[in-house]
Design an enzyme around this catalytic site. Structure first.
Site, PDB file in Angstrom:
ATOM      1  N   GLY A  11       0.825  -1.217   0.000  1.00  0.00           N
ATOM      2  CA  GLY A  11       0.000   0.000   0.000  1.00  0.00           C
ATOM      3  C   GLY A  11       0.856   1.262   0.000  1.00  0.00           C
ATOM      4  N   ASP A  35      -0.077  -8.856   1.871  1.00  0.00           N
ATOM      5  CA  ASP A  35      -1.035  -7.900   1.313  1.00  0.00           C
ATOM      6  C   ASP A  35      -2.146  -8.698   0.624  1.00  0.00           C
ATOM      7  OD1 ASP A  35      -0.390  -4.632   0.429  1.00  0.00           O
ATOM      8  OD2 ASP A  35      -2.169  -5.629  -0.358  1.00  0.00           O
ATOM      9  N   ASN A  36      -3.369  -8.155   0.640  1.00  0.00           N
ATOM     10  CA  ASN A  36      -4.445  -8.875  -0.070  1.00  0.00           C
ATOM     11  C   ASN A  36      -4.777  -8.191  -1.401  1.00  0.00           C
ATOM     12  OD1 ASN A  36      -5.839  -6.618   0.698  1.00  0.00           O
ATOM     13  ND2 ASN A  36      -7.535  -7.703   1.674  1.00  0.00           N
ATOM     14  N   LEU A  37      -4.027  -7.155  -1.758  1.00  0.00           N
ATOM     15  CA  LEU A  37      -4.161  -6.446  -3.043  1.00  0.00           C
ATOM     16  C   LEU A  37      -5.505  -5.746  -3.221  1.00  0.00           C
ATOM     17  CD1 LEU A  37      -2.439  -9.005  -5.490  1.00  0.00           C
ATOM     18  CD2 LEU A  37      -1.403  -7.068  -4.309  1.00  0.00           C
ATOM     19  N   SER A 132      -4.591   6.341  13.839  1.00  0.00           N
ATOM     20  CA  SER A 132      -4.957   7.529  13.067  1.00  0.00           C
ATOM     21  C   SER A 132      -5.400   8.659  13.978  1.00  0.00           C
ATOM     22  CB  SER A 132      -6.110   7.146  12.140  1.00  0.00           C
ATOM     23  OG  SER A 132      -6.707   8.283  11.593  1.00  0.00           O
ATOM     24  N   THR A 134      -7.833  10.198  13.505  1.00  0.00           N
ATOM     25  CA  THR A 134      -9.293  10.114  13.504  1.00  0.00           C
ATOM     26  C   THR A 134      -9.835   9.576  14.836  1.00  0.00           C
ATOM     27  OG1 THR A 134     -11.135   9.420  12.131  1.00  0.00           O
ATOM     28  CG2 THR A 134      -9.413   7.814  12.438  1.00  0.00           C
ATOM     29  N   TYR A 154     -14.913   3.790  10.808  1.00  0.00           N
ATOM     30  CA  TYR A 154     -13.477   3.602  10.529  1.00  0.00           C
ATOM     31  C   TYR A 154     -12.663   4.014  11.758  1.00  0.00           C
ATOM     32  CZ  TYR A 154      -8.858   5.187   9.084  1.00  0.00           C
ATOM     33  OH  TYR A 154      -7.513   5.432   9.033  1.00  0.00           O
ATOM     34  N   LYS A 158     -10.149   1.866  14.785  1.00  0.00           N
ATOM     35  CA  LYS A 158      -8.802   2.211  15.276  1.00  0.00           C
ATOM     36  C   LYS A 158      -8.799   2.272  16.805  1.00  0.00           C
ATOM     37  CE  LYS A 158      -6.708   2.603  11.288  1.00  0.00           C
ATOM     38  NZ  LYS A 158      -5.655   1.687  10.871  1.00  0.00           N
ATOM     39  N   TYR A 180      -1.397   8.722  12.814  1.00  0.00           N
ATOM     40  CA  TYR A 180      -1.046   9.587  11.690  1.00  0.00           C
ATOM     41  C   TYR A 180      -2.071  10.702  11.533  1.00  0.00           C
ATOM     42  CZ  TYR A 180       0.698   4.978   9.977  1.00  0.00           C
ATOM     43  OH  TYR A 180       1.241   3.734   9.816  1.00  0.00           O
ATOM     44  N   ASN A 182      -2.472  13.727   8.393  1.00  0.00           N
ATOM     45  CA  ASN A 182      -2.865  13.547   6.982  1.00  0.00           C
ATOM     46  C   ASN A 182      -1.645  13.299   6.084  1.00  0.00           C
ATOM     47  OD1 ASN A 182      -5.122  14.968   8.315  1.00  0.00           O
ATOM     48  ND2 ASN A 182      -6.019  14.951   6.287  1.00  0.00           N
ATOM     49  N   ASN A 201      -9.682  11.757  -0.788  1.00  0.00           N
ATOM     50  CA  ASN A 201      -8.929  12.710   0.043  1.00  0.00           C
ATOM     51  C   ASN A 201      -8.422  13.872  -0.810  1.00  0.00           C
ATOM     52  OD1 ASN A 201      -8.071   9.753   1.484  1.00  0.00           O
ATOM     53  ND2 ASN A 201      -8.979  11.346   2.732  1.00  0.00           N
TER      54      ASN A 201
HETATM   55  C1  UD1 Z   1      -9.740  11.777   6.064  1.00  0.00           C
HETATM   56  C2  UD1 Z   1     -10.547  10.945   6.977  1.00  0.00           C
HETATM   57  C3  UD1 Z   1      -9.658  10.480   8.110  1.00  0.00           C
HETATM   58  C4  UD1 Z   1      -8.485   9.696   7.548  1.00  0.00           C
HETATM   59  C5  UD1 Z   1      -7.728  10.575   6.558  1.00  0.00           C
HETATM   60  C6  UD1 Z   1      -6.646   9.788   5.859  1.00  0.00           C
HETATM   61  C7  UD1 Z   1     -12.769  11.924   6.669  1.00  0.00           C
HETATM   62  C8  UD1 Z   1     -13.905  12.651   7.313  1.00  0.00           C
HETATM   63  N1  UD1 Z   1     -11.707  11.701   7.424  1.00  0.00           N
HETATM   64  O1  UD1 Z   1      -9.302  12.893   6.777  1.00  0.00           O
HETATM   65  O2  UD1 Z   1     -10.391   9.681   8.984  1.00  0.00           O
HETATM   66  O3  UD1 Z   1      -7.632   9.294   8.579  1.00  0.00           O
HETATM   67  O4  UD1 Z   1      -8.622  11.052   5.566  1.00  0.00           O
HETATM   68  O5  UD1 Z   1      -5.777  10.672   5.224  1.00  0.00           O
HETATM   69  O6  UD1 Z   1     -12.846  11.555   5.519  1.00  0.00           O
HETATM   70  N2  UD1 Z   1     -11.455  18.437   0.952  1.00  0.00           N
HETATM   71  C9  UD1 Z   1     -12.036  19.245  -0.035  1.00  0.00           C
HETATM   72  N3  UD1 Z   1     -12.304  18.680  -1.240  1.00  0.00           N
HETATM   73  C10 UD1 Z   1     -12.009  17.370  -1.548  1.00  0.00           C
HETATM   74  C11 UD1 Z   1     -11.400  16.566  -0.537  1.00  0.00           C
HETATM   75  C12 UD1 Z   1     -11.150  17.128   0.703  1.00  0.00           C
HETATM   76  O7  UD1 Z   1     -12.332  20.416   0.188  1.00  0.00           O
HETATM   77  O8  UD1 Z   1     -12.267  16.933  -2.670  1.00  0.00           O
HETATM   78  C13 UD1 Z   1     -11.138  19.045   2.259  1.00  0.00           C
HETATM   79  C14 UD1 Z   1     -11.860  18.400   3.419  1.00  0.00           C
HETATM   80  O9  UD1 Z   1     -13.092  19.022   3.644  1.00  0.00           O
HETATM   81  C15 UD1 Z   1     -10.853  18.660   4.565  1.00  0.00           C
HETATM   82  C16 UD1 Z   1      -9.498  18.610   3.862  1.00  0.00           C
HETATM   83  O10 UD1 Z   1      -9.767  18.834   2.488  1.00  0.00           O
HETATM   84  O11 UD1 Z   1     -11.026  19.961   5.089  1.00  0.00           O
HETATM   85  C17 UD1 Z   1      -8.791  17.270   4.029  1.00  0.00           C
HETATM   86  O12 UD1 Z   1      -9.670  16.238   3.619  1.00  0.00           O
HETATM   87  P1  UD1 Z   1      -9.157  14.727   3.430  1.00  0.00           P
HETATM   88  O13 UD1 Z   1      -7.920  14.721   2.616  1.00  0.00           O
HETATM   89  O14 UD1 Z   1     -10.327  13.925   2.935  1.00  0.00           O
HETATM   90  O15 UD1 Z   1      -8.721  14.288   4.869  1.00  0.00           O
HETATM   91  P2  UD1 Z   1      -9.547  14.317   6.259  1.00  0.00           P
HETATM   92  O16 UD1 Z   1     -10.968  14.555   6.045  1.00  0.00           O
HETATM   93  O17 UD1 Z   1      -8.837  15.224   7.189  1.00  0.00           O
END
Ligand code: UD1
Length: 338
Positions: A11, A35-37, A132, A134, A154, A158, A180, A182, A201
């Site tokens: 991963g 890993d399970n791919l 995490s 989270t 999720y 954890k 962790y 982000n 993300n």
């Molecule tokens: C998310 C997970 C978290 C996980 C982490 C892994 C959620 C609610 N939480 O964190 O549990 O551990 O990923 O990295 O999903 N954003 C945008 N537009 C997008 C994508 C994101 O505006 O298309 C904003 C989000 O609102 C946030 C920030 O970018 O404010 C980060 O978002 P993201 O990368 O998804 O991470 P988390 O939400 O912090």
């Protein structure tokens, strides 16, 4: 020679950690990948080999399958007993976990339980767990003593695993949980990075905009109580995160050699928060990132940033790479994948 078992080793974070491990302490141990791919590609094994110059053992096994997992421990028992485990393998899509909590508890909790059962059976007492941020409620400069308050299944998985580890640690052995924040970015050579099937993300989404596969980024809400109204997170370069694993494993090795019992948990973040617009602005220095403000995402929070002090004091680890480098390495990676 003893072995280090790396679950989820193909991963995003697992593969990069393996290459960092290999540079430092890896050669003194046999590294075994499991890993399970489900969220990784078999080709990553060749990429790892091309970087480290050696082909590692790979077992395509799902941690939910206790018997197959146990066979792996048995196979190495005589010549290369598994004495260390770095456990990355997990499902991690928040939205999917809300839709299907059973799948998440089954994979993450039952899978980890299987792994810990095998570890007990084969007398492996050194365990490094990918937790995490989270697990926490939102906040600024959140330290490790903040209470658990996960907001989705999720995150709950954890927390449950961290409780299990804490209970097990009372019987002896060495256990570390790394929480962790982000993780973003990629290796300098652009060979290893995150390639999700569907970007959820922020960085994977921006990367798709950067190479023209998606027209624009949707920024989820601009009326949070932050300097520009968009959500703030603690982004950490994946190479810093990989180095944190090396340091953590060295700590386990040191304690193992002294036969000390050990249990601890650490934030892995930078302590600095950036908003979505901060990221867009930084990335746009490399390539224009078009965006549009849209509705808030359900379950999102205004701000989540680490207090990294305990990790610095007790493990001597600190993040070295800043936002510019995170964006550069992310862009370099995605361009090379086109
Ligand atoms: C998310 C997970 C978290 C996980 C982490 C892994 C959620 C609610 N939480 O964190 O549990 O551990 O990923 O990295 O999903 N954003 C945008 N537009 C997008 C994508 C994101 O505006 O298309 C904003 C989000 O609102 C946030 C920030 O970018 O404010 C980060 O978002 P993201 O990368 O998804 O991470 P988390 O939400 O912090």
């Amino acid at each position: 020679m003893q072995s280090i078992l790396i679950t989820g080793g193909l991963g995003y974070i697992g593969s990069i950690t393996i290459t960092e491990l290999y540079k430092t302490i890896g050669k003194q141990y046999k590294i075994i990948i499991l890993d399970n791919l489900i969220n990784s590609k078999i080709q990553v094994l060749d990429t790892i080999s091309s970087i480290i110059g050696e082909k590692l053992d790979l077992h395509i096994v799902d941690i939910q399958n206790y018997n197959e997992l146990s066979e792996v421990f048995k196979k190495y028992q005589e010549k290369n007993p598994i004495n260390y485990i770095i456990h990355f393998a997990a499902l991690k899509a928040v939205g999917e976990s809300v839709e299907n909590p059973i799948k998440y508890y089954q994979n993450n909790v039952v899978g980890t339980l299987n792994l810990l059962r095998c570890a007990e059976e084969y007398k492996c007492q050194n365990f490094l767990f990918s937790s995490s941020a989270t697990v926490y409620a939102p906040g600024e400069f959140v330290d490790e003593e903040a209470p658990f308050k996960p907001s989705n299944p999720y995150g709950e998985t954890k927390v449950v695993i961290e409780y299990l580890i804490r209970s097990l640690s009372k019987k002896g052995g060495r256990y570390l949980c790394l929480r962790y924040f982000n993780p973003v970015g990629a290796t300098k050579d652009g060979k290893l990075g995150e390639m999700p099937n569907k970007p959820n993300n922020l960085f994977p989404y921006i990367e798709q905009v950067a190479i023209g596969n998606l027209e624009q980024l949707y920024v989820f809400g601009n009326d949070y109580n932050t300097h520009d109204g968009t959500g703030i997170r603690d982004y950490i370069h994946v190479l810093d995160l990989a180095e944190a694993h090396v340091v953590a494993l060295q700590e386990l090795i040191k304690r193992d050699e002294k036969n000390e019992n050990y249990y601890d948990y650490f934030n892995i973040g930078t302590g600095k928060g950036f908003s979505v617009i901060d990221i867009v602005n930084e990335y746009s220095k490399l390539v224009p990132i078009k965006y549009q403000i849209t509705n808030k995402r359900v379950g999102d929070v205004a701000i989540l940033v680490a207090n990294p002090n305990k990790t610095k004091e007790k493990l001597g680890w600190i993040a070295k790479r800043g936002l510019t480098e995170m964006c550069q390495d992310s862009y370099n990676f995605i361009k090379s994948k086109q």
